[in-house]
Design a protein around this motif. Sequence first.
Motif, PDB file in Angstrom:
ATOM      1  N   UNK A  44      60.647  10.960  38.667  1.00  0.00           N
ATOM      2  CA  UNK A  44      62.075  10.783  38.608  1.00  0.00           C
ATOM      3  C   UNK A  44      62.574  10.786  37.163  1.00  0.00           C
ATOM      4  N   UNK A  45      61.844  10.112  36.247  1.00  0.00           N
ATOM      5  CA  UNK A  45      62.308  10.012  34.869  1.00  0.00           C
ATOM      6  C   UNK A  45      62.347  11.365  34.174  1.00  0.00           C
ATOM      7  N   UNK A  46      61.438  12.248  34.518  1.00  0.00           N
ATOM      8  CA  UNK A  46      61.474  13.591  33.931  1.00  0.00           C
ATOM      9  C   UNK A  46      62.708  14.361  34.419  1.00  0.00           C
TER      10      UNK A  46
ATOM     11  N   UNK B 155      69.024   2.719  33.359  1.00  0.00           N
ATOM     12  CA  UNK B 155      67.789   2.660  34.133  1.00  0.00           C
ATOM     13  C   UNK B 155      66.983   1.450  33.677  1.00  0.00           C
ATOM     14  N   UNK B 156      66.238   0.870  34.585  1.00  0.00           N
ATOM     15  CA  UNK B 156      65.352  -0.237  34.246  1.00  0.00           C
ATOM     16  C   UNK B 156      63.971   0.339  33.967  1.00  0.00           C
ATOM     17  N   UNK B 157      63.493   0.080  32.761  1.00  0.00           N
ATOM     18  CA  UNK B 157      62.161   0.521  32.357  1.00  0.00           C
ATOM     19  C   UNK B 157      61.322  -0.711  32.047  1.00  0.00           C
ATOM     20  N   UNK B 158      60.086  -0.699  32.498  1.00  0.00           N
ATOM     21  CA  UNK B 158      59.231  -1.872  32.321  1.00  0.00           C
ATOM     22  C   UNK B 158      58.215  -1.696  31.201  1.00  0.00           C
TER      23      UNK B 158
ATOM     24  N   UNK C 161      59.151   4.556  29.297  1.00  0.00           N
ATOM     25  CA  UNK C 161      60.075   5.044  28.278  1.00  0.00           C
ATOM     26  C   UNK C 161      59.650   6.434  27.815  1.00  0.00           C
ATOM     27  N   UNK C 162      58.351   6.622  27.589  1.00  0.00           N
ATOM     28  CA  UNK C 162      57.845   7.929  27.152  1.00  0.00           C
ATOM     29  C   UNK C 162      58.084   8.993  28.219  1.00  0.00           C
ATOM     30  N   UNK C 163      57.938   8.630  29.484  1.00  0.00           N
ATOM     31  CA  UNK C 163      58.183   9.594  30.562  1.00  0.00           C
ATOM     32  C   UNK C 163      59.631  10.076  30.534  1.00  0.00           C
ATOM     33  N   UNK C 164      60.527   9.203  30.108  1.00  0.00           N
ATOM     34  CA  UNK C 164      61.935   9.581  30.008  1.00  0.00           C
ATOM     35  C   UNK C 164      62.230  10.345  28.722  1.00  0.00           C
ATOM     36  N   UNK C 165      61.653   9.928  27.615  1.00  0.00           N
ATOM     37  CA  UNK C 165      62.081  10.446  26.316  1.00  0.00           C
ATOM     38  C   UNK C 165      61.237  11.580  25.746  1.00  0.00           C
ATOM     39  N   UNK C 166      60.012  11.753  26.214  1.00  0.00           N
ATOM     40  CA  UNK C 166      59.131  12.757  25.602  1.00  0.00           C
ATOM     41  C   UNK C 166      59.676  14.177  25.681  1.00  0.00           C
ATOM     42  N   UNK C 167      60.467  14.470  26.675  1.00  0.00           N
ATOM     43  CA  UNK C 167      60.986  15.835  26.811  1.00  0.00           C
ATOM     44  C   UNK C 167      62.460  15.957  26.413  1.00  0.00           C
ATOM     45  N   UNK C 168      63.024  14.897  25.834  1.00  0.00           N
ATOM     46  CA  UNK C 168      64.417  14.978  25.402  1.00  0.00           C
ATOM     47  C   UNK C 168      64.541  15.872  24.186  1.00  0.00           C
ATOM     48  N   UNK C 169      65.545  16.716  24.202  1.00  0.00           N
ATOM     49  CA  UNK C 169      65.816  17.623  23.095  1.00  0.00           C
ATOM     50  C   UNK C 169      66.887  17.054  22.173  1.00  0.00           C
ATOM     51  N   UNK C 170      67.269  15.817  22.397  1.00  0.00           N
ATOM     52  CA  UNK C 170      68.322  15.185  21.617  1.00  0.00           C
ATOM     53  C   UNK C 170      67.789  13.876  21.027  1.00  0.00           C
ATOM     54  N   UNK C 171      68.527  13.347  20.075  1.00  0.00           N
ATOM     55  CA  UNK C 171      68.172  12.024  19.575  1.00  0.00           C
ATOM     56  C   UNK C 171      68.604  10.995  20.611  1.00  0.00           C
ATOM     57  N   UNK C 172      67.946   9.855  20.588  1.00  0.00           N
ATOM     58  CA  UNK C 172      68.253   8.830  21.580  1.00  0.00           C
ATOM     59  C   UNK C 172      68.059   7.446  20.980  1.00  0.00           C
ATOM     60  N   UNK C 173      68.699   6.470  21.590  1.00  0.00           N
ATOM     61  CA  UNK C 173      68.552   5.063  21.244  1.00  0.00           C
ATOM     62  C   UNK C 173      68.259   4.286  22.512  1.00  0.00           C
ATOM     63  N   UNK C 174      67.429   3.276  22.375  1.00  0.00           N
ATOM     64  CA  UNK C 174      67.150   2.362  23.484  1.00  0.00           C
ATOM     65  C   UNK C 174      68.007   1.123  23.308  1.00  0.00           C
ATOM     66  N   UNK C 175      68.776   0.789  24.330  1.00  0.00           N
ATOM     67  CA  UNK C 175      69.570  -0.430  24.342  1.00  0.00           C
ATOM     68  C   UNK C 175      69.117  -1.242  25.547  1.00  0.00           C
ATOM     69  N   UNK C 176      68.706  -2.471  25.287  1.00  0.00           N
ATOM     70  CA  UNK C 176      68.252  -3.351  26.362  1.00  0.00           C
ATOM     71  C   UNK C 176      69.289  -4.446  26.532  1.00  0.00           C
TER      72      UNK C 176
ATOM     73  N   UNK D  20      56.811  -4.889  25.873  1.00  0.00           N
ATOM     74  CA  UNK D  20      56.834  -3.447  25.602  1.00  0.00           C
ATOM     75  C   UNK D  20      57.858  -3.028  24.561  1.00  0.00           C
ATOM     76  N   UNK D  21      59.011  -3.704  24.511  1.00  0.00           N
ATOM     77  CA  UNK D  21      60.131  -3.191  23.724  1.00  0.00           C
ATOM     78  C   UNK D  21      60.668  -4.125  22.651  1.00  0.00           C
ATOM     79  N   UNK D  22      60.068  -5.278  22.438  1.00  0.00           N
ATOM     80  CA  UNK D  22      60.634  -6.227  21.480  1.00  0.00           C
ATOM     81  C   UNK D  22      60.850  -5.608  20.114  1.00  0.00           C
TER      82      UNK D  22
END
Length: 112
Positions: free
Chosen positions: A1-3, A23-26, A31-46, A82-84
């Motif tokens: 789903x994340x891909x 999305x809730x990521x544990x 996170x890598x499954x979601x972001x590894x194929x992104x062609x854009x910059x991204x930020x994680x906000x928790x 995982x994300x601290x």
Amino acid sequence: MLRNVAALVNNMTATGFTTVVDVVLESREELAALTDTLACTWDLVVLSPSAEVCRERNATRDVGERWNFDGYDALESAMRESFTDHGHWIDTSDLSAEESAAGILRRIHASI
């Protein structure tokens, strides 16, 4: 789903949209499954309200929109592990949805 979500993000950003994924990521693996194929910059906000606030908010939702929070404490613990050291953590316990959105924008713009 994340891909699939990542593919949608790529398509939306390619056409000029600023894309937000809720999305809730544990784990870092998710996170890598979601972001590894992104062609854009991204930020994680928790968004990190307290467990008690989550339970209170959940109780005020319509029955069909309520979540099972039995595992919230374990989820929060896994996310902190995982994300601290990654992303923007915002305690939204005392914030409205509008205040939370403004806080997200302030954090992201401050990091640019």
